[in-house]
Enzyme design. Structure first.
Site: not given
Lengths: 274, 402
Positions: B94, B116, B383
């Site tokens: 991210k 968000e 990830s």
């Protein structure tokens, strides 16, 4: 002639402004929606916007969002809304009241329900046009032409941050009237009408012959009085939806009385001699 | 003839029929500005250089490509390589996107950031970038998630972000996005919205994929260096689809490389029990984009479930929808139980705790590798790390680690 065009032509001739209330279909239930539409007609409404509850309404403030959530939690279906509006339309026809209906509906619902089916049913259940708040002008060409075939209008929105060049394209893509959003942000009641709005309305007049109607934040007769000389109509949403929200005490009859009271107040404010 | 996949989106933000901008007019000016500014920034060598510098010195890139010998042995087929996005600062992919968008926001002169978050990974990454650049930050998080993800809420607040609990609608990620969009509509002049995945209106699906493409670009190079060839298959999990889009895109033009996206199969294929949007959904509109969506016959967004909070989303990036329709990427789903088993297996065999999102990709990678030859390779986008999921996994195993 589309009933919306007939309405504004008549109002113009009479030198009057349109009072355009918004209510959420199915809140608290569809029987109440039918009663509310008729009560609004009695209290001087010229056109009713009927909100189709959607699960993810990003343009709406807390009052309307909550009404959508309540309606959907009860299992409301698009099909049932059409049945209810057809009923309201029949009752109004019996009373000889034209009162066009405009559907406020998300692009998501239109797409999934099937556009052709939606437009046909909308037409058959008494609607004269649609407002699709999440469909900007760029994405609207196909929908606008499909609606035209059914004789329905597609009302486009102009916001305070819409540049004039862009507003020109939007009003060209709009039919019925232009929905002028009074503030950047979401629907809801506010205490002031921004000065910038007045100047925007002035230059919009130079761009279009369509009626200009202001919504988002119009909640009191005083707002209507202030706006009346600059607009062709005012849209009142959250203030009415709030009166229909269950508060554990008010009965539907009481809600309808309060709605009529507010509506008559706005009607008189719009009709005051200038 | 359809334009080549690597040239998309087109000027209107479309990937074939998907994408576009289905948002209120209030946001159109901001999206237009963002698109223009991003177009300029991506072609500006100074911007790219600064982005690369932060990725290297702050995020810790390039992330490693690791040959997982014991997982390979377990599968008994193709060699399995892990692209270690879990080794990035904040423990997941991210941060790549957050650094890019925070730099862009600064370049655009924006004074405030909103975001968000679902489980909190994107919120933490955004709070991190905002702390670094001294930007005030407000993160919208569903009330349910605030309760379930206390550690991430604490981390965000520790870095100076304000966490706004969202109580409307479903009280989860979906409504956190709705609230962030509403905030943005009211504050659009001074605020930038750092959307965390390849979803939402144009330019987000494109911009986020470009910021995440560093994953696939590095992997491609590292595979060539380590194995002398491209991988035979690339596997990544898909929620909104940002790690997978960033991983797949640099391979999109390599017909010999099979690309597989893995969605959350949840408890069952019944509505509300999974989040397998591409596998079980239909084309529709959600959060400003036209893509696959889980919804009912009226277009109302359906409930979703996954053991993994990061995959628990009823929409998916529009580019994935197009890759699916074009047959370039195949999409499958893995259920909660299988993902949980892979969490334990990877932890025990490799000494690496995977995020539950990543565990979904591992299940499919192990299955696929077992059907392939030893000289072939499977690349997995690892990830994120599993620390954030330890409470949930312990709870499911009947342990209390509060």
């Amino acid at each position: 002639m589309n009933p919306i065009d007939a309405l504004f032509a008549e109002l113009k001739k009479a030198g009057r402004k349109a009072f355009m209330p918004f209510i959420t279909a199915g809140d608290p239930d569809l029987a109440a929606t039918v009663e509310t539409i008729c009560a609004l007609a009695d209290a001087g409404a010229d056109l009713v916007e009927i909100g189709f509850p959607y699960s993810d309404p990003i343009a709406d403030g807390p009052v309307i969002q909550a009404s959508y959530t309540r309606a959907l939690e009860k299992g409301l279906k698009v099909q049932d809304i059409f049945l209810a509006t057809a009923q309201a339309r029949a009752r109004l026809d019996n009373k000889g009241k034209a009162l066009p209906f405009v559907a406020m509906v998300s692009a998501s619902i239109l797409h999934r329900f099937g556009q052709a089916a939606f437009y046909l049913q909308a037409k058959n259940s008494g609607f004269s046009g649609l407002i699709v708040p999440d469909l900007p002008a760029e994405e609207s060409a196909n929908i606008a032409s499909a609606l035209k075939i059914q004789g329905l209008h597609l009302v486009q929105l102009v916001t305070p941050n819409t540049p004039r060049e862009r507003a020109r394209q939007i009003v060209q893509a709009s039919s019925g009237f232009v929905y002028c959003v009074s503030v950047s942000g979401i629907t809801g009641e506010r205490d002031m009408i921004p000065a910038q709005l007045i100047s925007q309305l002035q230059w919009l007049r130079e761009e279009t012959r369509l009626p200009l109607c202001v919504g988002f934040g119009v909640s009191k007769p005083a707002h209507a009085a202030l706006l009346r000389q600059h607009v062709d109509g005012v849209i009142v949403g959250s203030a009415l939806v709030r009166l229909l929200a269950p508060d554990g005490q008010r009965t539907l009859i009481q809600s309808l009385q309060e709605i009529k009271l507010l509506s008559r107040g706005i009607r008189s404010a719009l009709d005051l001699p200038s | 003839m359809a334009p080549p996949l690597q040239t998309l989106p087109d000027m209107s933000g479309r990937f074939g029929p998907y994408g576009g901008r289905f948002v209120p007019e209030t946001l159109m000016a901001a999206l237009h500005e963002l698109t223009c500014e991003y177009e300029k920034a991506r072609q500006d060598p100074a911007f790219q250089k600064e982005f690369q510098r932060y990725l290297h010195e702050y995020v810790g890139r390039p992330s490693l490509l690791y040959f997982a010998s014991r997982l390979t042995q377990e599968a008994g087929g193709a060699r399995i390589f892990l692209k270690r996005e879990d080794m990035n600062h904040t423990g997941a992919h991210k941060i790549n996107n957050c650094m890019g968008q925070a730099l862009l926001a600064r370049r655009m002169g924006k004074k405030r950031i909103i975001a968000e978050t679902g489980a909190g990974q994107h919120g933490v990454a955004t709070a991190t970038a905002c702390a670094l650049f001294g930007l005030p930050c407000r993160v919208y998080m569903g009330e349910e998630d605030v309760r379930r993800q206390k550690l991430n809420v604490f981390k965000m607040r520790a870095m100076g972000a304000e966490v706004a609990s969202v109580t409307s609608g479903s009280k989860t990620l979906r409504d956190a996005i709705n609230e962030a969009l509403r905030d943005w509509m009211a504050t659009v002049g001074e605020t930038h919205y750092i959307l965390g995945s390849v979803v939402g209106p144009h330019p987000f699906p494109w911009m986020v994929r470009e910021f995440q493409a560093v994953i696939g670009e590095e992997s491609r190079q590292q595979c060539l260096e380590k194995t002398g060839k491209l991988p035979n298959a690339v596997v990544a999990c898909v929620g909104g689809g940002s790690n997978s889009a960033g991983m797949f895109f640099p391979f999109i033009n390599d017909p010999g490389v099979q690309l597989i996206g893995v969605e959350a199969g949840g408890r069952s294929h019944q509505p509300g029990e999974h989040a397998a949007t591409l596998s079980l959904g239909q084309p529709g509109i959600l959060h400003g984009t036209f893509s696959y969506v889980l919804q009912d016959a009226d277009g109302q967004t359906a409930g979703v479930h996954s053991i993994s909070a990061g995959l628990d989303y009823p929409g998916v990036g529009p580019e994935h929808g197009y890759w699916k329709d074009q047959g370039r990427v195949s999409y499958t789903s893995v259920n909660d139980d299988a993902a949980l088993k892979a969490f334990t297996l990877c932890s025990r065999l490799e000494g690496i705790l995977p995020a539950l999102e990543t565990a979904h990709a591992l299940v499919e990678a192990l299955r696929l590798a077992s059907t392939m030859k030893p000289e072939e390779t499977v690349l997995v986008c690892f990830s994120g790390r599993g620390d954030k999921d330890c409470h949930e996994v312990a709870r499911l195993q009947g342990e209390n680690i509060e």
